[in-house]
Write a protein that holds these residues in place. Structure first.
Motif, PDB file in Angstrom:
ATOM      1  N   PHE A  21      -0.281   7.062  -6.521  1.00  0.00           N
ATOM      2  CA  PHE A  21      -1.482   7.865  -6.722  1.00  0.00           C
ATOM      3  C   PHE A  21      -1.231   9.332  -6.384  1.00  0.00           C
ATOM      4  O   PHE A  21      -1.702  10.224  -7.087  1.00  0.00           O
ATOM      5  CB  PHE A  21      -2.665   7.315  -5.921  1.00  0.00           C
ATOM      6  N   GLU A  22      -0.494   9.592  -5.320  1.00  0.00           N
ATOM      7  CA  GLU A  22      -0.201  10.974  -4.959  1.00  0.00           C
ATOM      8  C   GLU A  22       0.683  11.654  -6.012  1.00  0.00           C
ATOM      9  O   GLU A  22       0.505  12.823  -6.311  1.00  0.00           O
ATOM     10  CB  GLU A  22       0.432  11.039  -3.571  1.00  0.00           C
ATOM     11  N   ASP A  23       1.613  10.899  -6.600  1.00  0.00           N
ATOM     12  CA  ASP A  23       2.442  11.435  -7.683  1.00  0.00           C
ATOM     13  C   ASP A  23       1.606  11.754  -8.925  1.00  0.00           C
ATOM     14  O   ASP A  23       1.966  12.621  -9.713  1.00  0.00           O
ATOM     15  CB  ASP A  23       3.562  10.454  -8.053  1.00  0.00           C
ATOM     16  N   ALA A  24       0.496  11.041  -9.093  1.00  0.00           N
ATOM     17  CA  ALA A  24      -0.395  11.260 -10.236  1.00  0.00           C
ATOM     18  C   ALA A  24      -1.490  12.279  -9.911  1.00  0.00           C
ATOM     19  O   ALA A  24      -2.521  12.328 -10.571  1.00  0.00           O
ATOM     20  CB  ALA A  24      -1.014   9.933 -10.677  1.00  0.00           C
TER      21      ALA A  24
ATOM     22  N   PHE B 232       0.799  -1.214   0.000  1.00  0.00           N
ATOM     23  CA  PHE B 232       0.000   0.000   0.000  1.00  0.00           C
ATOM     24  C   PHE B 232       0.839   1.276   0.000  1.00  0.00           C
ATOM     25  O   PHE B 232       0.475   2.263  -0.626  1.00  0.00           O
ATOM     26  CB  PHE B 232      -0.988   0.032   1.174  1.00  0.00           C
ATOM     27  N   GLY B 233       1.968   1.291   0.687  1.00  0.00           N
ATOM     28  CA  GLY B 233       2.811   2.477   0.720  1.00  0.00           C
ATOM     29  C   GLY B 233       3.241   2.917  -0.676  1.00  0.00           C
ATOM     30  O   GLY B 233       3.190   4.098  -1.018  1.00  0.00           O
ATOM     31  N   LYS B 234       3.638   1.947  -1.496  1.00  0.00           N
ATOM     32  CA  LYS B 234       4.041   2.243  -2.875  1.00  0.00           C
ATOM     33  C   LYS B 234       2.842   2.702  -3.698  1.00  0.00           C
ATOM     34  O   LYS B 234       2.950   3.621  -4.507  1.00  0.00           O
ATOM     35  CB  LYS B 234       4.667   1.009  -3.511  1.00  0.00           C
TER      36      LYS B 234
ATOM     37  N   ILE C  46      -1.539   3.335 -12.793  1.00  0.00           N
ATOM     38  CA  ILE C  46      -0.956   3.943 -11.591  1.00  0.00           C
ATOM     39  C   ILE C  46      -0.795   2.895 -10.491  1.00  0.00           C
ATOM     40  O   ILE C  46       0.227   2.813  -9.820  1.00  0.00           O
ATOM     41  CB  ILE C  46      -1.825   5.125 -11.103  1.00  0.00           C
ATOM     42  N   PHE C  47      -1.808   2.079 -10.308  1.00  0.00           N
ATOM     43  CA  PHE C  47      -1.827   1.043  -9.277  1.00  0.00           C
ATOM     44  C   PHE C  47      -0.681   0.047  -9.450  1.00  0.00           C
ATOM     45  O   PHE C  47      -0.087  -0.405  -8.475  1.00  0.00           O
ATOM     46  CB  PHE C  47      -3.182   0.317  -9.330  1.00  0.00           C
ATOM     47  N   ASN C  48      -0.363  -0.281 -10.695  1.00  0.00           N
ATOM     48  CA  ASN C  48       0.640  -1.314 -10.975  1.00  0.00           C
ATOM     49  C   ASN C  48       2.044  -0.798 -11.275  1.00  0.00           C
ATOM     50  O   ASN C  48       2.898  -1.575 -11.663  1.00  0.00           O
ATOM     51  CB  ASN C  48       0.156  -2.187 -12.139  1.00  0.00           C
ATOM     52  N   LYS C  49       2.301   0.495 -11.082  1.00  0.00           N
ATOM     53  CA  LYS C  49       3.655   1.039 -11.319  1.00  0.00           C
ATOM     54  C   LYS C  49       4.668   0.381 -10.422  1.00  0.00           C
ATOM     55  O   LYS C  49       4.434   0.122  -9.289  1.00  0.00           O
ATOM     56  CB  LYS C  49       3.673   2.546 -11.077  1.00  0.00           C
TER      57      LYS C  49
END
Length: 142
Positions: free
Chosen positions: A35-38, A28-30, A139-142
Motif C-alpha cells: 500500500f505504501e508503494d502504491a 501485514f508487513g508485506k 494491491i492487497f494481493n501482490k
C-alpha cells in the motif's frame, strides 16, 4: 569429534527454529509495504467515520477476537480514499470471527473465505471506497 557433532546439531536446530519463527509471521508487513508503494499513507483511523468500519470494529471488539485495525489513506481530488485491513492474531482467529457468533458485517462482505480475494493469511481487506475497490484488492494481493 563428539563436541563437533554436538555443535553442528545445535546449530542446525537453532537455524530450523529461527526459520520456523520467521515463517509464522503475519502477512501485514508485506501488505503495508504494498500500500505504501502504491502511494497510500498509513493512518491511525478512518477520518471520514465510515459506518462499515465502525460496524465491523464494534462487532469484533464486543467479541473475544484478537484483531488489530489498520487504515490506509490515499488523497483524492475531491474525497480521500480509505481502506481498512484487519489483522487477526492467527488464521484460527479469523475463521472464528467468520463463524456464527462472529461479525455479521464481516460475514456479509466475505461469503467464502477460501475463495475470497479479500483474505490473505490472517488479514482481511475492507475497501472503504467503491471507486478504488479493484485497485485496493490488487494491491492487497501482490
Amino acid at each position: 569429534m563428539k563436541t563437533m557433532t554436538r555443535v553442528i546439531a545445535v546449530s542446525l536446530l537453532a537455524v530450523m527454529l529461527l526459520l520456523t519463527l520467521v515463517s509464522c509471521g503475519s502477512a501485514f508487513g508485506k501488505i503495508k509495504k504494498n500500500f505504501e508503494d502504491a502511494e497510500y499513507t498509513y493512518v491511525s483511523e478512518d477520518d471520514d467515520g465510515n459506518s462499515t468500519a465502525k460496524a465491523i470494529a464494534g462487532e469484533l471488539e464486543g467479541g473475544e477476537f484478537n484483531c488489530t485495525f489498520h487504515f490506509f489513506k490515499k488523497d483524492g481530488l475531491i474525497f480521500d480514499k480509505y481502506c481498512m485491513v484487519l489483522e487477526f492474531e492467527s488464521d484460527k482467529e479469523l475463521k472464528k470471527a467468520l463463524e456464527d457468533d462472529g461479525s455479521s458485517t464481516l460475514k456479509g462482505i466475505i461469503s467464502d473465505i477460501q475463495e475470497s480475494k479479500l483474505v490473505r493469511d490472517n488479514c482481511v481487506l475492507v475497501p472503504l471506497s467503491l471507486t478504488e475497490y479493484n485497485d485496493m484488492i490488487e494491491i492487497f494481493n501482490k
